[in-house]
Design a protein around this motif. Structure first.
Motif, PDB file in Angstrom:
ATOM      1  N   MET A  97      53.980  -0.809  46.986  1.00 50.63           N
ATOM      2  CA  MET A  97      54.081  -0.113  48.272  1.00 50.63           C
ATOM      3  C   MET A  97      53.087   1.052  48.344  1.00 50.63           C
ATOM      4  SD  MET A  97      56.216  -2.034  49.678  1.00 50.63           S
ATOM      5  CE  MET A  97      56.589  -3.437  48.641  1.00 50.63           C
ATOM      6  N   VAL A  98      52.928   1.778  47.252  1.00 51.14           N
ATOM      7  CA  VAL A  98      51.961   2.874  47.189  1.00 51.14           C
ATOM      8  C   VAL A  98      50.555   2.334  47.450  1.00 51.14           C
ATOM      9  CG1 VAL A  98      50.823   4.489  45.591  1.00 51.14           C
ATOM     10  CG2 VAL A  98      53.326   4.431  45.753  1.00 51.14           C
ATOM     11  N   ASP A  99      50.223   1.208  46.833  1.00 52.33           N
ATOM     12  CA  ASP A  99      48.906   0.609  47.036  1.00 52.33           C
ATOM     13  C   ASP A  99      48.687   0.228  48.495  1.00 52.33           C
ATOM     14  OD1 ASP A  99      48.414   0.880  44.319  1.00 52.33           O
ATOM     15  OD2 ASP A  99      48.750  -1.246  43.852  1.00 52.33           O
ATOM     16  N   ARG A 100      49.712  -0.293  49.144  1.00 52.20           N
ATOM     17  CA  ARG A 100      49.599  -0.667  50.558  1.00 52.20           C
ATOM     18  C   ARG A 100      49.294   0.554  51.424  1.00 52.20           C
ATOM     19  NH1 ARG A 100      54.439  -4.332  52.531  1.00 52.20           N
ATOM     20  NH2 ARG A 100      53.455  -3.636  54.437  1.00 52.20           N
ATOM     21  N   VAL A 101      50.005   1.649  51.169  1.00 51.77           N
ATOM     22  CA  VAL A 101      49.795   2.861  51.965  1.00 51.77           C
ATOM     23  C   VAL A 101      48.420   3.446  51.667  1.00 51.77           C
ATOM     24  CG1 VAL A 101      50.592   5.229  52.363  1.00 51.77           C
ATOM     25  CG2 VAL A 101      52.255   3.348  52.233  1.00 51.77           C
ATOM     26  N   GLU A 102      48.051   3.497  50.408  1.00 50.02           N
ATOM     27  CA  GLU A 102      46.739   4.043  50.053  1.00 50.02           C
ATOM     28  C   GLU A 102      45.609   3.223  50.671  1.00 50.02           C
ATOM     29  OE1 GLU A 102      46.877   4.271  45.769  1.00 50.02           O
ATOM     30  OE2 GLU A 102      47.612   6.349  45.849  1.00 50.02           O
ATOM     31  N   ALA A 103      45.802   1.923  50.833  1.00 50.03           N
ATOM     32  CA  ALA A 103      44.778   1.063  51.425  1.00 50.03           C
ATOM     33  C   ALA A 103      44.500   1.417  52.886  1.00 50.03           C
ATOM     34  CB  ALA A 103      45.196  -0.402  51.316  1.00 50.03           C
ATOM     35  N   MET A 104      45.463   2.077  53.538  1.00 53.66           N
ATOM     36  CA  MET A 104      45.256   2.514  54.924  1.00 53.66           C
ATOM     37  C   MET A 104      44.191   3.606  55.004  1.00 53.66           C
ATOM     38  SD  MET A 104      49.110   2.715  56.444  1.00 53.66           S
ATOM     39  CE  MET A 104      48.565   3.108  58.105  1.00 53.66           C
ATOM     40  N   GLY A 105      44.113   4.425  53.956  1.00 52.62           N
ATOM     41  CA  GLY A 105      43.084   5.447  53.875  1.00 52.62           C
ATOM     42  C   GLY A 105      43.425   6.812  54.429  1.00 52.62           C
ATOM     43  N   MET A 106      44.223   6.904  55.465  1.00 53.29           N
ATOM     44  CA  MET A 106      44.481   8.199  56.115  1.00 53.29           C
ATOM     45  C   MET A 106      45.747   8.892  55.640  1.00 53.29           C
ATOM     46  SD  MET A 106      43.506   7.946  60.091  1.00 53.29           S
ATOM     47  CE  MET A 106      45.004   8.838  60.337  1.00 53.29           C
ATOM     48  N   TYR A 107      46.668   8.137  55.097  1.00 60.31           N
ATOM     49  CA  TYR A 107      47.977   8.676  54.751  1.00 60.31           C
ATOM     50  C   TYR A 107      48.184   8.624  53.249  1.00 60.31           C
ATOM     51  CZ  TYR A 107      49.156   8.478  59.678  1.00 60.31           C
ATOM     52  OH  TYR A 107      49.176   8.684  61.030  1.00 60.31           O
ATOM     53  N   ALA A 108      48.737   9.701  52.708  1.00 58.52           N
ATOM     54  CA  ALA A 108      49.095   9.721  51.300  1.00 58.52           C
ATOM     55  C   ALA A 108      50.524   9.212  51.162  1.00 58.52           C
ATOM     56  CB  ALA A 108      48.997  11.145  50.744  1.00 58.52           C
ATOM     57  N   PRO A 109      50.791   8.359  50.184  1.00 60.77           N
ATOM     58  CA  PRO A 109      52.162   7.888  49.983  1.00 60.77           C
ATOM     59  C   PRO A 109      52.988   8.931  49.239  1.00 60.77           C
ATOM     60  CG  PRO A 109      50.690   6.858  48.400  1.00 60.77           C
ATOM     61  CD  PRO A 109      49.841   7.709  49.298  1.00 60.77           C
ATOM     62  N   ARG A 110      54.254   9.032  49.625  1.00 55.74           N
ATOM     63  CA  ARG A 110      55.203   9.870  48.882  1.00 55.74           C
ATOM     64  C   ARG A 110      56.410   9.007  48.550  1.00 55.74           C
ATOM     65  NH1 ARG A 110      56.166  15.553  52.032  1.00 55.74           N
ATOM     66  NH2 ARG A 110      57.487  14.151  53.243  1.00 55.74           N
ATOM     67  N   VAL A 111      56.927   9.158  47.337  1.00 55.95           N
ATOM     68  CA  VAL A 111      58.127   8.445  46.908  1.00 55.95           C
ATOM     69  C   VAL A 111      59.211   9.463  46.575  1.00 55.95           C
ATOM     70  CG1 VAL A 111      56.841   6.421  46.086  1.00 55.95           C
ATOM     71  CG2 VAL A 111      57.332   8.289  44.500  1.00 55.95           C
ATOM     72  N   LYS A 112      60.422   8.966  46.346  1.00 56.60           N
ATOM     73  CA  LYS A 112      61.531   9.855  46.015  1.00 56.60           C
ATOM     74  C   LYS A 112      61.184  10.659  44.767  1.00 56.60           C
ATOM     75  CE  LYS A 112      65.255   6.929  47.766  1.00 56.60           C
ATOM     76  NZ  LYS A 112      66.396   6.104  47.362  1.00 56.60           N
ATOM     77  N   PRO A 113      61.547  11.891  44.692  1.00 57.75           N
ATOM     78  CA  PRO A 113      62.404  12.652  45.599  1.00 57.75           C
ATOM     79  C   PRO A 113      61.657  13.328  46.751  1.00 57.75           C
ATOM     80  CG  PRO A 113      61.992  13.958  43.646  1.00 57.75           C
ATOM     81  CD  PRO A 113      61.294  12.633  43.442  1.00 57.75           C
ATOM     82  N   GLU A 114      60.317  13.244  46.796  1.00 54.97           N
ATOM     83  CA  GLU A 114      59.561  13.905  47.865  1.00 54.97           C
ATOM     84  C   GLU A 114      59.655  13.184  49.209  1.00 54.97           C
ATOM     85  OE1 GLU A 114      58.060  13.380  44.784  1.00 54.97           O
ATOM     86  OE2 GLU A 114      58.400  15.437  44.158  1.00 54.97           O
ATOM     87  N   ALA A 115      60.023  11.931  49.215  1.00 53.63           N
ATOM     88  CA  ALA A 115      60.030  11.109  50.429  1.00 53.63           C
ATOM     89  C   ALA A 115      61.234  11.405  51.323  1.00 53.63           C
ATOM     90  CB  ALA A 115      59.999   9.627  50.056  1.00 53.63           C
ATOM     91  N   CYS A 116      61.340  12.652  51.765  1.00 54.79           N
ATOM     92  CA  CYS A 116      62.547  13.092  52.478  1.00 54.79           C
ATOM     93  C   CYS A 116      62.650  12.550  53.902  1.00 54.79           C
ATOM     94  CB  CYS A 116      62.651  14.609  52.468  1.00 54.79           C
ATOM     95  SG  CYS A 116      61.232  15.416  53.193  1.00 54.79           S
ATOM     96  N   VAL A 117      61.558  12.189  54.554  1.00 59.77           N
ATOM     97  CA  VAL A 117      61.671  11.632  55.903  1.00 59.77           C
ATOM     98  C   VAL A 117      62.345  10.270  55.838  1.00 59.77           C
ATOM     99  CG1 VAL A 117      60.403  10.788  57.927  1.00 59.77           C
ATOM    100  CG2 VAL A 117      59.817  12.983  56.902  1.00 59.77           C
ATOM    101  N   ALA A 118      62.002   9.459  54.839  1.00 64.01           N
ATOM    102  CA  ALA A 118      62.649   8.158  54.684  1.00 64.01           C
ATOM    103  C   ALA A 118      64.045   8.304  54.074  1.00 64.01           C
ATOM    104  CB  ALA A 118      61.796   7.241  53.808  1.00 64.01           C
ATOM    105  N   SER A 119      64.148   9.029  52.968  1.00 60.44           N
ATOM    106  CA  SER A 119      65.404   9.041  52.218  1.00 60.44           C
ATOM    107  C   SER A 119      66.447  10.010  52.758  1.00 60.44           C
ATOM    108  CB  SER A 119      65.143   9.340  50.741  1.00 60.44           C
ATOM    109  OG  SER A 119      64.570  10.619  50.583  1.00 60.44           O
ATOM    110  N   SER A 120      66.067  10.891  53.654  1.00 65.04           N
ATOM    111  CA  SER A 120      67.039  11.835  54.209  1.00 65.04           C
ATOM    112  C   SER A 120      67.106  11.747  55.735  1.00 65.04           C
ATOM    113  CB  SER A 120      66.686  13.260  53.776  1.00 65.04           C
ATOM    114  OG  SER A 120      67.645  14.171  54.242  1.00 65.04           O
ATOM    115  N   TYR A 121      65.996  12.041  56.428  1.00 66.40           N
ATOM    116  CA  TYR A 121      66.020  12.063  57.893  1.00 66.40           C
ATOM    117  C   TYR A 121      66.343  10.686  58.472  1.00 66.40           C
ATOM    118  CZ  TYR A 121      64.630  12.597  62.752  1.00 66.40           C
ATOM    119  OH  TYR A 121      64.618  12.585  64.124  1.00 66.40           O
TER     120      TYR A 121
END
Length: 189
Positions: free
Chosen positions: A154-178
């Motif tokens: 999943m990180v590789d997929r996001v990085e391939a977009m080029g503009m967005y940095a991937p974040r995973v738990k515990p930093e991924a608060c928009v996905a895992s919390s909001y």
């Protein structure tokens, strides 16, 4: 029939928050620009993330969009959609979550992000900045997270977009919390 055509509300990109409903992506973008222009000297994180929850007869997906003025508030909205079956594969759920986030992020392309940055540019030497992220609702600890096997994919997929940095738990608060908070209630299909 393709998987995407079986998803309820897939073509309708309608967002909401606690005070507004039926926001188009253009409406969302206008509110983000307005939020940034209220304090163009601020430091911002622009984050998109999706979470899902299996319910009886469907799996509910919620994609959140958050513009966070670090230490000084945020504006956020989300959209809900349902896959009319119960997804049991962790990889499939994580892949769809990431795909939904990427689809929304595709609207906020380089031109859109540049326009956000243009509001901050006069104040760059006073600390103004914008970072863009896609939150992936997965963790890297294999003992704690069943999703750890699929994080790198999943990180590789996001990085391939080029503009967005991937974040995973515990930093991924928009996905895992909001977004997570809005997945709990069953959707009426």
């Amino acid at each position: 029939m393709t998987m995407m055509s079986t998803i309820s509300g897939c073509d309708e990109l309608s967002f909401q928050n606690l005070s507004e409903n039926n926001l188009s992506l253009d409406d969302v973008y206008e509110r983000i620009l307005r939020f940034i222009s209220m304090d163009p000297k601020g430091s911002y994180h622009f984050v998109i993330g999706t979470d899902s929850q299996v319910h009886r007869g469907h799996t509910k997906f919620v994609t959140g969009i958050v513009i966070h003025r670090i230490g000084r508030g945020a504006w956020a909205c989300y959209r809900q959609l349902a896959v009319p079956r119960q997804l049991t594969s962790i990889r499939e759920k994580l892949t769809l979550e990431t795909s939904f986030s990427q689809r929304v992020a595709g609207y906020f392309d380089a031109c859109a992000v540049n326009r956000m940055e243009d509001l901050l540019l006069p104040y760059i030497y006073q600390g103004a900045m914008l970072e863009t992220f896609i939150d992936i609702d997965a963790g890297t600890e294999p003992v704690v997270n069943k999703t750890a096997l699929y994080v790198q994919e999943m990180v590789d997929r996001v990085e391939a977009m080029g503009m967005y940095a991937p974040r995973v738990k515990p930093e991924a608060c928009v996905a895992s919390s909001y977004a997570n908070r809005f997945t709990k209630h069953r959707m009426v299909l």
